[in-house]
Design a protein around this motif. Structure first.
Motif, PDB file in Angstrom:
ATOM      1  N   UNK A  11       0.861  -1.131  -0.113  1.00  0.00           N
ATOM      2  CA  UNK A  11       0.099  -0.017  -0.003  1.00  0.00           C
ATOM      3  C   UNK A  11       0.794   1.186  -0.016  1.00  0.00           C
ATOM      4  N   UNK A  12       0.812   2.047  -1.037  1.00  0.00           N
ATOM      5  CA  UNK A  12       1.501   3.342  -1.053  1.00  0.00           C
ATOM      6  C   UNK A  12       0.939   4.356  -0.148  1.00  0.00           C
ATOM      7  N   UNK A  13       1.947   4.965   0.432  1.00  0.00           N
ATOM      8  CA  UNK A  13       1.477   5.954   1.595  1.00  0.00           C
ATOM      9  C   UNK A  13       1.491   7.311   0.855  1.00  0.00           C
ATOM     10  N   UNK A  14       0.484   8.296   1.099  1.00  0.00           N
ATOM     11  CA  UNK A  14       0.456   9.650   0.636  1.00  0.00           C
ATOM     12  C   UNK A  14       1.778  10.350   1.232  1.00  0.00           C
ATOM     13  N   UNK A 170      -7.562  10.291   7.417  1.00  0.00           N
ATOM     14  CA  UNK A 170      -8.200   9.203   7.209  1.00  0.00           C
ATOM     15  C   UNK A 170      -8.670   9.542   5.579  1.00  0.00           C
ATOM     16  N   UNK A 171      -8.450  10.672   5.289  1.00  0.00           N
ATOM     17  CA  UNK A 171      -8.735  10.838   3.776  1.00  0.00           C
ATOM     18  C   UNK A 171      -7.676  10.388   3.042  1.00  0.00           C
ATOM     19  N   UNK A 172      -7.912  10.060   1.711  1.00  0.00           N
ATOM     20  CA  UNK A 172      -6.888   9.258   0.711  1.00  0.00           C
ATOM     21  C   UNK A 172      -6.381  10.580   0.097  1.00  0.00           C
ATOM     22  N   UNK A 300     -15.570  12.803 -14.767  1.00  0.00           N
ATOM     23  CA  UNK A 300     -14.758  12.039 -15.133  1.00  0.00           C
ATOM     24  C   UNK A 300     -13.600  11.910 -14.435  1.00  0.00           C
ATOM     25  N   UNK A 301     -13.388  12.523 -13.389  1.00  0.00           N
ATOM     26  CA  UNK A 301     -12.532  12.379 -12.068  1.00  0.00           C
ATOM     27  C   UNK A 301     -13.115  12.655 -10.729  1.00  0.00           C
ATOM     28  N   UNK A 302     -12.950  11.530 -10.088  1.00  0.00           N
ATOM     29  CA  UNK A 302     -13.861  11.679  -8.738  1.00  0.00           C
ATOM     30  C   UNK A 302     -12.847  11.396  -7.625  1.00  0.00           C
ATOM     31  N   UNK A 303     -13.236  11.857  -6.456  1.00  0.00           N
ATOM     32  CA  UNK A 303     -12.401  11.598  -5.008  1.00  0.00           C
ATOM     33  C   UNK A 303     -11.852  10.177  -5.241  1.00  0.00           C
ATOM     34  N   UNK A 304     -10.627  10.098  -4.893  1.00  0.00           N
ATOM     35  CA  UNK A 304     -10.129   8.919  -4.707  1.00  0.00           C
ATOM     36  C   UNK A 304      -9.444   8.598  -5.973  1.00  0.00           C
TER      37      UNK A 304
END
Length: 325
Positions: A11-14, A170-172, A300-304
């Motif tokens: 899992x990649x971290x932000x 908690x937000x990606x 066309x682009x959504x959250x996440x």
């Protein structure tokens, strides 16, 4: 900045926990058509400041904020509104006069918005600012040479803005990877030679008038990009640990009609990247944020979504940024 991997997990971290809380865009009012391409130029009495303010107000409204919530104003524009002061000070006068908000310019010409996201995300991550209003836009039509058809029929006047904030726990959302390079062997392939310190405004004569127009050597730019960009993109993807198939949307600088030639050579098939050149042309610094804003508004682009912002700019400068919208 390289991606960090969680121990024992794939899992990649932000890298920087920020997000675009709101975006807005605005187009000049004079509509023109060239060979099937629609272009927008400032109408009489309209200025880039008008467009910038409109885009900023839309971005703030979408974010549910006002100027009182902004900690810093950044103008990520390619050209000056005046020789002095900086563009951001003039936007500040229009939108935040009497307030103590700092204002600054960040300029890498066409990729200024990506550069500003890169720099200001670090400032937010460091705790210096919490909410940054970033504005991009240019009056390309002001310096176009009617005798150079290639560029005269390519550019539009427009603006776009984004509100960059700290992402909630908690937000990606965040910036995973960013890289910028400059290959100055292309420094004179896209330029306006007159008007600055080397050839100041008072040096204008009929003999050197062309030096005060925008000058683009399209073939030379394409050749340099063809040599440099494929390796650059491969290096970025490898360092980021991201495969092309993982990217939901690619938003490139809307540089020219050659977009459908360059992008497949970089490994991005037609339909996997946004191409709005025929609809708007090249809006210089506004191109990437305008296309990004439109794609978000159209769903066309959504959250996440994992989004790639990339582009070339005069210099020759290139930017690559992976962000989790």
């Amino acid at each position: 900045m390289k991606i960090q991997m969680e121990s024992g997990q794939n899992k990649r971290q932000i890298g920087r926990h920020v997000k675009l809380a709101g975006m807005g865009r605005a187009l000049a009012g004079n509509v023109m058509n060239f060979d099937g391409g629609t272009r927008y130029r400032l109408r009489t009495g309209e200025t880039l400041l008008d467009l910038a303010e409109e885009a900023a107000e839309k971005a703030l409204a979408e974010a549910g904020m006002g100027m009182e919530d902004v900690d810093c104003i950044v103008c990520a524009m390619a050209t000056p509104l005046q020789a002095i002061p900086c563009n951001a000070a003039l936007v500040h006068e229009r939108m935040a006069k009497g307030m103590h908000i700092p204002a600054m310019d960040i300029n890498t010409t066409c990729t200024s918005f990506i550069s500003a996201l890169d720099v200001m995300s670090c400032m937010i991550e460091a705790g210096r600012y919490g909410t940054v209003l970033i504005l991009s836009g240019d009056t390309a039509s002001a310096a176009l040479n009617p005798g150079q058809k290639e560029s005269y029929e390519l550019f539009s006047d427009g603006a776009a803005a984004g509100v960059l904030v700290k992402a909630d726990p908690g937000e990606a959302s965040g910036i995973l990877y960013a890289r910028q390079c400059t290959w100055s062997e292309g420094a004179h392939d896209t330029e306006i030679r007159g008007g600055g310190g080397l050839l100041h405004a008072f040096s204008l004569t009929e003999e050197n008038r062309k030096d005060y127009y925008f000058d683009m050597k399209g073939i030379q730019i394409l050749r340099l990009c063809a040599r440099k960009l494929p390796g650059f993109v491969e290096d970025c993807l490898r360092e980021a640990g991201v495969a092309r198939e993982e990217i939901q949307a690619v938003v490139p600088h809307q540089a020219s009609k050659a977009l459908d030639v360059i992008m497949p050579r970089l490994g991005f098939k037609k339909g996997t990247y946004i191409n709005r050149v025929s609809a708007y042309g090249n809006m210089v610094s506004a191109s990437v944020p305008f296309a990004l804003c439109e794609a978000i508004q159209e769903g066309k682009i959504r959250r996440g979504d994992l989004v790639l912002l990339m582009g070339t700019a005069a210099g020759l400068t290139v930017n690559f940024m992976l962000l989790r919208y």
